[in-house]
Write a protein that holds these residues in place. Structure first.
Motif, PDB file in Angstrom:
ATOM      1  N   ALA A  79       6.435 -14.348   9.478  1.00  0.00           N
ATOM      2  CA  ALA A  79       6.306 -13.171  10.336  1.00  0.00           C
ATOM      3  C   ALA A  79       6.198 -13.638  11.781  1.00  0.00           C
ATOM      4  O   ALA A  79       5.361 -14.485  12.113  1.00  0.00           O
ATOM      5  N   LEU A  80       7.065 -13.070  12.661  1.00  0.00           N
ATOM      6  CA  LEU A  80       7.081 -13.441  14.078  1.00  0.00           C
ATOM      7  C   LEU A  80       7.192 -12.191  14.929  1.00  0.00           C
ATOM      8  O   LEU A  80       8.157 -11.426  14.798  1.00  0.00           O
ATOM      9  N   ASP A  81       6.177 -11.967  15.798  1.00  0.00           N
ATOM     10  CA  ASP A  81       6.229 -10.866  16.779  1.00  0.00           C
ATOM     11  C   ASP A  81       6.560  -9.527  16.127  1.00  0.00           C
ATOM     12  O   ASP A  81       7.443  -8.788  16.590  1.00  0.00           O
TER      13      ASP A  81
ATOM     14  N   ASP B 117       8.923   0.956  -0.204  1.00  0.00           N
ATOM     15  CA  ASP B 117       7.739   0.604  -0.981  1.00  0.00           C
ATOM     16  C   ASP B 117       7.062  -0.566  -0.280  1.00  0.00           C
ATOM     17  O   ASP B 117       7.702  -1.306   0.477  1.00  0.00           O
ATOM     18  N   ASP B 118       5.769  -0.728  -0.531  1.00  0.00           N
ATOM     19  CA  ASP B 118       5.049  -1.879   0.009  1.00  0.00           C
ATOM     20  C   ASP B 118       5.313  -3.080  -0.885  1.00  0.00           C
ATOM     21  O   ASP B 118       4.976  -3.067  -2.082  1.00  0.00           O
ATOM     22  N   VAL B 119       5.903  -4.107  -0.314  1.00  0.00           N
ATOM     23  CA  VAL B 119       6.411  -5.228  -1.090  1.00  0.00           C
ATOM     24  C   VAL B 119       5.797  -6.531  -0.589  1.00  0.00           C
ATOM     25  O   VAL B 119       5.697  -6.755   0.633  1.00  0.00           O
ATOM     26  N   ASP B 120       5.362  -7.392  -1.546  1.00  0.00           N
ATOM     27  CA  ASP B 120       5.006  -8.765  -1.207  1.00  0.00           C
ATOM     28  C   ASP B 120       6.322  -9.540  -1.109  1.00  0.00           C
ATOM     29  O   ASP B 120       7.007  -9.760  -2.112  1.00  0.00           O
ATOM     30  N   VAL B 121       6.685  -9.934   0.080  1.00  0.00           N
ATOM     31  CA  VAL B 121       8.021 -10.463   0.337  1.00  0.00           C
ATOM     32  C   VAL B 121       8.277 -11.739  -0.467  1.00  0.00           C
ATOM     33  O   VAL B 121       9.349 -11.913  -1.072  1.00  0.00           O
ATOM     34  N   VAL B 122       7.303 -12.648  -0.502  1.00  0.00           N
ATOM     35  CA  VAL B 122       7.511 -13.906  -1.219  1.00  0.00           C
ATOM     36  C   VAL B 122       7.702 -13.647  -2.715  1.00  0.00           C
ATOM     37  O   VAL B 122       8.564 -14.261  -3.358  1.00  0.00           O
ATOM     38  N   ASP B 123       6.923 -12.720  -3.280  1.00  0.00           N
ATOM     39  CA  ASP B 123       7.107 -12.373  -4.693  1.00  0.00           C
ATOM     40  C   ASP B 123       8.485 -11.776  -4.925  1.00  0.00           C
ATOM     41  O   ASP B 123       9.136 -12.052  -5.950  1.00  0.00           O
ATOM     42  N   GLN B 124       8.954 -10.946  -3.969  1.00  0.00           N
ATOM     43  CA  GLN B 124      10.265 -10.330  -4.112  1.00  0.00           C
ATOM     44  C   GLN B 124      11.379 -11.385  -4.062  1.00  0.00           C
ATOM     45  O   GLN B 124      12.345 -11.332  -4.829  1.00  0.00           O
ATOM     46  N   VAL B 125      11.236 -12.356  -3.158  1.00  0.00           N
ATOM     47  CA  VAL B 125      12.229 -13.427  -3.075  1.00  0.00           C
ATOM     48  C   VAL B 125      12.227 -14.238  -4.361  1.00  0.00           C
ATOM     49  O   VAL B 125      13.282 -14.590  -4.914  1.00  0.00           O
TER      50      VAL B 125
ATOM     51  N   GLY C  25       6.994 -20.148   2.015  1.00  0.00           N
ATOM     52  CA  GLY C  25       6.376 -18.899   2.447  1.00  0.00           C
ATOM     53  C   GLY C  25       5.079 -18.678   1.703  1.00  0.00           C
ATOM     54  O   GLY C  25       4.868 -19.202   0.606  1.00  0.00           O
ATOM     55  N   GLU C  26       4.179 -17.887   2.292  1.00  0.00           N
ATOM     56  CA  GLU C  26       2.883 -17.608   1.694  1.00  0.00           C
ATOM     57  C   GLU C  26       2.879 -16.218   1.084  1.00  0.00           C
ATOM     58  O   GLU C  26       3.331 -15.255   1.710  1.00  0.00           O
ATOM     59  N   ARG C  27       2.340 -16.131  -0.123  1.00  0.00           N
ATOM     60  CA  ARG C  27       2.208 -14.832  -0.767  1.00  0.00           C
ATOM     61  C   ARG C  27       1.176 -13.987  -0.033  1.00  0.00           C
ATOM     62  O   ARG C  27       0.312 -14.492   0.656  1.00  0.00           O
TER      63      ARG C  27
END
Length: 506
Positions: free
Chosen positions: A412-414, A349-357, A374-376
């Motif tokens: 996010a890196l590379d 699923d497409d997830v906002d990582v910061v919201d998930q954390v 982290g930035e939302r």
């Protein structure tokens, strides 16, 4: 050049190197033998040719000196010497020689006769040879004559010649002869060329023979190498065709026996592993039903704990705690068996990582103990449930062993999603660091009964792997342990889009 191409090139060079070494060894042996034989043959033929020519000319010259010069008057005239020299040269044995006769009258006034003034003069006779010829030898038991025939090989105007000289015993003229060795030199040059060509042909033949021998020897070795590579790739039914009774055939038979034993052992291990996995899965499945009932009863007891006898309440709390721990262990075992059986699947699923954390921390009441950086709005396609499992294990481990606050950074890196979990504890001992992701591994062997099952970090690693990512553990220079999760940001581009095939199973 790619890594695969480099490895193939290195393997090809190594293979060629062995072949090259065999060819070079054969060639060197053949070259040494051929050069030695050619050198010996040339030297023997050279001595034979020169000795034969030299003996023929010197014997004929000695005989001519006895037949003609010795019969001249005691003080021959110039014309008599000239006639004798011309006759000796004319009647000389082939290939013929020029003659020079010298008779001494008064000191410094010799009488000299030439058979060919343009071809042979007294200047052409080496001074050393003249001294030897004119030196009177003492008469001894081993030397019956005062004068002897002497000779030497010399070069005149770049051409080889044989020069000989003798003095008539009892008083008389001294004679010198000169014969060309040009024909012998040409014959020896032809012989040298022939031997050189023969050496080259021998070298070429040895190279071809070495090539054939190398092919004969290396082909079975190459087949053995290919079979070993296939065996290393997991093709345990690989066998070599054996023919002959030589050492390579014995090596092939040994390989076949080893491969058969390895295949049997792997099959046995696979069967035992499958049985063990099936046992764990069945046991976990069978424990879920009674655990569900026990958990329900434990929860009822926990609600009534305050109204129970104070002597019984601690036991109730212990039963509730251990029941939950047992329930977590069963769930972890079932998760492990799914990974081992290869049945674990992603539900993407497409997830906002910061919201998930944040949701993960909030569900476990860890927001006050964790600092989130982290930035939302950082959207990543992944399995949110499995990300929750990874974060719960990493953050829970950090809180348990390092204490609060725990620092979690998301960036996010590379093309990768990087989540870093850092605690403020003493760090991970160096001997423990390589094993933190091993199943059932606990840092203190003296405390096997701890709150954890020893499966949390290994399950986190498996969930990272199924996403195509990885987790690393290290110690921060500022103190504390650091766990770093790396996941690809676009699983579809990684060929891991399992959403369509597993949506119906969620």
């Amino acid at each position: 050049m790619s890594t695969v191409a480099k490895r193939a090139l290195i393997a090809g060079l190594r293979w060629t190197s062995l072949r090259l070494r065999l060819v070079v060894v054969f060639a060197l042996v053949a070259l040494t033998a051929a050069v030695s034989v050619a050198g010996i043959a040339y030297w023997l033929n050279r001595e034979a040719v020169l000795t034969r020519t030299q003996d023929t000319a010197l014997n004929d010259f000695r005989q001519s000196m006895q037949d003609r010069v010795a019969k001249l008057p005691s003080q021959p005239t110039q014309s008599e010497l000239q006639l004798a020299a011309e006759q000796m040269a004319a009647l000389s044995a082939k290939p013929g020689y020029s003659v020079l006769l010298v008779d001494t009258r008064e000191a410094g006034k010799p009488v000299v006769a030439y058979s060919d003034l343009d071809a042979f003069t007294l200047r052409d006779v080496p001074q050393k040879l003249q001294e030897q010829v004119n030196r009177k030898q003492p008469i001894t038991a081993g030397n019956a004559h005062p004068y002897h025939l002497f000779w030497m090989r010399t070069n005149l105007d770049g051409a080889p010649y044989l020069v000989g000289g003798a003095k008539v015993i009892g008083g008389g003229p001294t004679g010198y002869m000169l014969t060309s060795l040009r024909q012998e030199r040409d014959d020896l040059s032809s012989l040298a060329w022939s031997l050189g060509i023969a050496t080259g042909l021998a070298l070429l033949g040895s190279a071809l023979l070495a090539q054939a021998a190398a092919t004969t020897v290396l082909k079975p070795v190459q087949r053995l190498g290919d079979a070993a590579r296939r065996l290393g790739e997991g093709k345990l039914d690989t066998r070599l065709r054996v023919s002959g009774t030589d050492e390579l055939a014995d090596l092939s038979r040994t390989f076949n026996r080893t491969a058969a034993q390895l295949e049997k052992k792997v099959q046995d291990m696979s069967a035992r592993e499958e049985a063990s996995r099936r046992f764990v899965a069945d046991m976990s499945h069978e424990l879920r039903t009674p655990l569900t009932a026990i958990t329900a009863v434990a929860e009822v007891l926990e609600d009534e704990a305050d109204s129970l006898d104070p002597m019984i309440a601690p036991a109730v709390h212990l039963v509730v705690s251990e029941t939950r721990r047992l329930n977590d262990l069963v769930e972890n075992l079932m998760e492990v068996t799914r990974f081992d059986a290869g049945t674990a699947r992603l539900v993407l699923d497409d997830v906002d990582v910061v919201d998930q954390v944040t949701a993960c921390l909030d569900a476990r009441a860890w927001l006050d103990a964790v600092e989130l950086d982290g930035e939302r709005g950082m959207m990543v396609r992944l399995d949110p449930r499995r990300l929750d499992v990874i974060l719960a294990n990493l953050v829970g481990n950090a809180l348990k062993h390092g204490g609060s606050p725990v620092h979690v950074s998301v960036r996010a890196l590379d093309g990768e999603l990087v989540i870093e979990v850092r605690d403020n504890g003493p760090g991970i001992p160096a001997d423990v660091l390589p094993h933190v992701f091993d199943r059932f591994y606990k840092a203190s062997a003296s405390r096997p009964r701890s709150e954890g099952s020893g499966l949390g970090l290994s399950i986190a690693m498996e969930n990272a792997h199924i996403h195509g990512g990885d987790i690393t553990a290290a110690n921060s220079p500022d103190g504390g342990a650091v766990f770093t999760l790396r996941l690809p940001r676009d699983l579809e581009s990684e060929g891991r889009n399992d959403d369509a095939q597993v949506r119906g199973q969620s």
